[in-house]
Design an enzyme around this catalytic site. Structure first.
Site, short mmCIF file in Angstrom:
data_model
loop_
_atom_site.label_atom_id
_atom_site.label_comp_id
_atom_site.label_asym_id
_atom_site.label_seq_id
_atom_site.Cartn_x
_atom_site.Cartn_y
_atom_site.Cartn_z
N THR A 106 -3.02 5.86 -4.05
CA THR A 106 -1.89 6.52 -3.36
C THR A 106 -0.57 6.29 -4.10
O THR A 106 0.30 7.15 -4.09
CB THR A 106 -1.75 5.99 -1.92
OG1 THR A 106 -1.83 4.57 -1.94
CG2 THR A 106 -2.85 6.51 -1.03
N THR A 107 -0.43 5.11 -4.75
CA THR A 107 0.79 4.85 -5.51
C THR A 107 0.77 5.61 -6.83
O THR A 107 1.75 6.24 -7.22
CB THR A 107 0.94 3.34 -5.77
OG1 THR A 107 0.85 2.65 -4.53
CG2 THR A 107 2.26 3.01 -6.41
N ASP B 179 0.85 -1.18 0.00
CA ASP B 179 0.00 0.00 0.00
C ASP B 179 0.90 1.25 0.00
O ASP B 179 1.67 1.45 0.93
CB ASP B 179 -0.89 -0.02 1.26
CG ASP B 179 -1.82 1.19 1.33
OD1 ASP B 179 -2.26 1.62 0.25
OD2 ASP B 179 -2.08 1.69 2.43
N ASP C 147 -9.18 0.56 2.06
CA ASP C 147 -9.19 1.05 0.67
C ASP C 147 -10.47 0.65 -0.03
O ASP C 147 -11.08 1.44 -0.75
CB ASP C 147 -7.99 0.49 -0.10
CG ASP C 147 -6.69 1.21 0.26
OD1 ASP C 147 -6.78 2.16 1.07
OD2 ASP C 147 -5.63 0.84 -0.24
#
Length: 556
Positions: free
Chosen positions: A93-94, A60, A393
């Site tokens: 987020t990545t 994550d 998520d």
């Protein structure tokens, strides 16, 4: 006489600005490279050592970056991006870091060619507007009440996570939890507060398949007097308090002078009468369960257990609020103000169960709960933590779908479509903005390229084939299957992304890149510690007339 000095200093200033830009871009690229391998279903996991010496195994993006301790201010700024993305939409987020890193990377060539950062930022902002317009054009609306579609959607979003291998389980739980706590605000709006009203309780032991969403709440507490109080009540009447059921101690130091021995007895009797009085005020509503956030004395426990009432003390305020939402009770501050409407009657079952060595209280089978607990079981703490992150998520994705029910294709298809459209539009952009605008189109290809890299396929061949398919703004749904690296139709595969997540990713990445490009100097406001034994700091020097015309006057 002064002119050459000014020219020289402008050059020095520009050189300094360039150095800062390059340093910032390098730092941002370094952060992007750290988590580039965690994008997509075939992503690698990272093992992190946290400050307390424990280990965290995760892919994550936000969880990884949270543990990083970087000195460079630009790198810290990049880490904040993933935190913002996580708080806003809970996913992507990545992607946001990879995209921002790429936006800065393509800007490096323009900095070298002495383009002014404002020009680059202007072109980037225009490209962002056009990218959002493309998103609006290719997005398709969905019906949030259609469970199979929602399930497919959430599954495709968490397919890149560790728990993707457990199929529908996490997606099912995420949809159940978010639909439970959703509240209609009218005008077609729904409020879904997963932070406040969904609690994830991780209990090691058992199998992951034993995890479930409870129609009610559960917390790690036992009744006050286990032998005397009931541990199972069907259809309980619940009273929630946030005041102590014990004798109040004075706010400040108090001295009482007792002359006779009987006065001591009177004092104790007053305390007992006070406790008996508040217990009777509660008992006249015939509750089966009393829960308080504060203390509960032995005497109060005696009165309550004599009346057949179970009691739980020192519960967290957040848990108390969840119970109130689940069973329809109201948290009361003073026992004398209790009313019949404050009693919660919505719960179907109160039960205390023992799992391992711990006792857990369940208040479940609620009629219309507006809060719930997700019970996660698993072999180890590390596994549970990762499942918990993935579930968070998944719930965020489900919440986004409820708030803004629109989908865009996943697997890099959206980025390729945006890229192709921007390339076409760049021919109509006038002036110097044309080149940075075109560079943004290339930067968007970073996402599908990274997906291809993480699948282990031939990147150049795959990217060329994809660019050819998207060249004329056609084949909007064509992207990369993250598992095999094959070029497929995302619609057929059911690989989707939430519109909210994509829009937020684009906005955050481009705006952050613009912000970092506009930095032309890093000024430290931290005083350097003086080495012990060194002399006192030199006094500021006053310039003489002869120094005034010197080169040092012009700041670099």
């Amino acid at each position: 006489m002064h002119a050459p000095v000014l020219v020289l200093n402008d050059a020095v200033k520009r050189e300094t600005g360039n150095r800062v830009h390059h340093a910032n871009i390098q730092a941002s690229k370094a952060v992007a490279d750290i988590i580039r391998t965690t994008l997509g279903p075939r992503s690698m996991l990272k093992m992190l050592l946290d400050a307390s010496g424990g280990i965290v195994v995760t892919n994550d993006g936000n969880a990884i970056l949270r543990e990083l301790d970087l000195a460079h201010p630009a790198a810290k700024s990049m880490i904040e991006l993933s935190r913002t993305q996580d708080e806003e939409v809970g996913d992507g987020t990545t992607s946001v870091i990879v995209l921002a890193g790429e936006m800065l990377h393509v800007a490096e060539a323009f900095i070298d060619k002495a383009f002014h950062p404002t020009v680059i930022c202007r072109a980037y902002s225009k490209a962002l507007e056009d990218a959002i317009a493309v998103l609006n054009k290719i997005s398709i609306p969905i019906d949030v009440n259609d469970r199979p579609t929602m399930l497919k959607m959430v599954k495709s979003c968490i397919g890149t996570k560790f728990t993707g291998q457990f199929g529908d389980l996490i997606a099912d739980m995420a949809i159940d939890a978010t639909t439970t706590v959703g509240v209609d605000l009218g005008n077609g709006l729904r409020e879904v507060d997963i932070k406040k009203y969904v609690k994830v309780e991780k209990v090691p032991g058992g199998q992951l398949e034993d995890s479930k969403v409870l129609r009610g709440v559960m917390f790690n507490k036992d009744v006050v007097a286990p032998g005397k109080m009931r541990r199972k009540i069907v259809n309980p009447r619940i009273i929630l308090l946030d005041c102590p059921l014990e004798y109040k101690k004075g706010e400040n130091m108090t001295n009482a002078e007792l002359i006779r021995e009987e006065d001591w007895g009177v004092l104790l009797k007053m305390e007992e009468e006070y406790i008996e009085k508040i217990c009777m005020q509660i008992l006249c509503f015939k509750p089966d369960l009393v829960i308080t956030e504060k203390g509960l004395s032995d005497l109060a426990a005696h009165y309550l257990s004599k009346a057949g009432v179970s009691a739980i003390r020192r519960l967290r305020k957040t848990d108390n609020n969840r119970i109130a939402k689940a069973c329809g009770a109201t948290v009361v501050n003073r026992p004398e103000e209790l009313q019949e409407s404050d009693v919660g009657t919505g719960a179907g079952l109160f039960e205390v169960q023992k799992i391992g060595d711990e006792y857990f209280t369940y208040i479940v089978e609620c009629k219309d709960p507006k809060a719930c607990t997700v019970l996660l079981r698993g072999a180890s703490k590390d596994l549970l933590n990762e499942v918990g992150r993935n579930l968070q998520d998944a719930m965020s994705v489900a919440r986004n779908m409820i708030k803004n029910p629109k989908l865009v294709p996943g697997g890099g298809a959206t980025e390729l479509t945006v890229s192709a459209t921007l390339k076409q539009k760049s021919s109509s952009v006038e002036g110097i903005d044309k080149w940075p605008y075109e560079a943004v189109a290339l930067a968007f290809e970073a996402i599908p390229r990274t997906l291809a890299q993480n699948c282990g396929v031939n990147v150049i061949r795959t990217m060329t084939a994809l660019q050819a398919k998207h060249a004329n703004g056609e084949n909007v749904w064509t992207g990369i299957d993250g598992n095999t690296g094959a070029i497929t139709d995302m619609k057929e595969r059911g690989i989707w992304d939430a519109y909210n997540v994509k829009a937020q990713t684009f906005k955050t990445a481009i705006e952050a890149a613009c912000m970092l490009l506009r930095i032309d100097d890093v000024v430290s406001g931290i005083k350097k510690k003086q080495a012990p034994g060194s002399s006192a700091p030199a006094k500021p020097q006053v310039e003489d007339e002869k120094d005034v015309d010197s080169e040092q006057m012009i700041p670099e």
